[in-house]
Design a protein around this motif. Structure first.
Motif, PDB file in Angstrom:
ATOM      1  N   THR A   2       0.837  -1.192   0.000  1.00 41.66           N
ATOM      2  CA  THR A   2       0.000   0.000   0.000  1.00 41.66           C
ATOM      3  C   THR A   2       0.877   1.249   0.000  1.00 41.66           C
ATOM      4  OG1 THR A   2      -0.098   0.218   2.400  1.00 41.66           O
ATOM      5  CG2 THR A   2      -1.727  -1.245   1.364  1.00 41.66           C
ATOM      6  N   PRO A   3       0.324   2.380  -0.428  1.00 44.04           N
ATOM      7  CA  PRO A   3       1.092   3.628  -0.366  1.00 44.04           C
ATOM      8  C   PRO A   3       1.559   3.951   1.057  1.00 44.04           C
ATOM      9  CG  PRO A   3      -0.806   3.898  -1.784  1.00 44.04           C
ATOM     10  CD  PRO A   3      -0.941   2.543  -1.125  1.00 44.04           C
ATOM     11  N   LEU A   6       4.747   2.178   1.852  1.00 47.63           N
ATOM     12  CA  LEU A   6       5.892   2.697   1.102  1.00 47.63           C
ATOM     13  C   LEU A   6       6.233   4.142   1.464  1.00 47.63           C
ATOM     14  CD1 LEU A   6       4.991   1.239  -2.393  1.00 47.63           C
ATOM     15  CD2 LEU A   6       6.738   0.418  -0.810  1.00 47.63           C
ATOM     16  N   ALA A   7       5.403   4.764   2.275  1.00 45.97           N
ATOM     17  CA  ALA A   7       5.561   6.186   2.586  1.00 45.97           C
ATOM     18  C   ALA A   7       6.908   6.505   3.235  1.00 45.97           C
ATOM     19  CB  ALA A   7       4.430   6.656   3.482  1.00 45.97           C
ATOM     20  N   GLY A   8       7.433   5.626   4.043  1.00 50.28           N
ATOM     21  CA  GLY A   8       8.675   5.913   4.747  1.00 50.28           C
ATOM     22  C   GLY A   8       9.934   5.427   4.049  1.00 50.28           C
ATOM     23  N   VAL A   9       9.807   4.929   2.816  1.00 49.11           N
ATOM     24  CA  VAL A   9      10.986   4.418   2.105  1.00 49.11           C
ATOM     25  C   VAL A   9      11.867   5.585   1.661  1.00 49.11           C
ATOM     26  CG1 VAL A   9      11.805   3.159   0.076  1.00 49.11           C
ATOM     27  CG2 VAL A   9       9.793   2.353   1.311  1.00 49.11           C
ATOM     28  N   LEU A  30      12.436  -0.670   3.619  1.00 48.97           N
ATOM     29  CA  LEU A  30      11.123  -0.357   4.182  1.00 48.97           C
ATOM     30  C   LEU A  30      11.316   0.201   5.584  1.00 48.97           C
ATOM     31  CD1 LEU A  30       8.960  -3.407   3.079  1.00 48.97           C
ATOM     32  CD2 LEU A  30       9.217  -1.201   1.967  1.00 48.97           C
ATOM     33  N   ALA A  31      10.449   1.112   5.966  1.00 48.39           N
ATOM     34  CA  ALA A  31      10.573   1.795   7.255  1.00 48.39           C
ATOM     35  C   ALA A  31      10.066   0.957   8.419  1.00 48.39           C
ATOM     36  CB  ALA A  31       9.817   3.119   7.204  1.00 48.39           C
ATOM     37  N   ALA A  47       3.765   3.004  -9.912  1.00 47.85           N
ATOM     38  CA  ALA A  47       3.562   1.667 -10.479  1.00 47.85           C
ATOM     39  C   ALA A  47       3.952   0.603  -9.450  1.00 47.85           C
ATOM     40  CB  ALA A  47       4.379   1.518 -11.756  1.00 47.85           C
ATOM     41  N   ASP A  48       3.948  -0.630  -9.888  1.00 46.34           N
ATOM     42  CA  ASP A  48       4.262  -1.750  -9.003  1.00 46.34           C
ATOM     43  C   ASP A  48       5.661  -1.642  -8.403  1.00 46.34           C
ATOM     44  OD1 ASP A  48       1.802  -2.893  -9.493  1.00 46.34           O
ATOM     45  OD2 ASP A  48       2.556  -4.181 -11.093  1.00 46.34           O
TER      46      ASP A  48
END
Length: 72
Positions: A2-3, A6-9, A30-31, A47-48
């Motif tokens: 999910t977004p 991925l937000a903390g990457v 990943l965070a 994208a993916d």
């Protein structure tokens, strides 16, 4: 993923890429502290995403350093 996941990457592009190049790959941990690494296309950030375990990523890096992927 999910977004939100991925937000903390903290995305990184190889220093070997010429100014980010037209078709670059970005990677970042990943965070969530799992040691997993996400990989995406820099020109298509929505994208993916492919996620590798820490062991898979470490194996890839070791292979790259050993020349395993020197195709040309």
């Amino acid at each position: 993923m999910t977004p939100d996941e991925l937000a903390g990457v903290a995305w990184h592009v190889s220093s070997k890429s010429a100014n980010g190049g037209p078709q670059c790959v970005e990677a970042g941990p990943l965070a969530d502290g799992s040691g997993r690494v996400a990989v995406r296309h820099s020109r298509r950030p929505d994208a993916d995403v492919i996620v590798y375990t820490r062991r898979e990523w470490e194996s890839f890096i070791a292979g790259a350093k050993d020349g395993e992927f020197d195709f040309f």
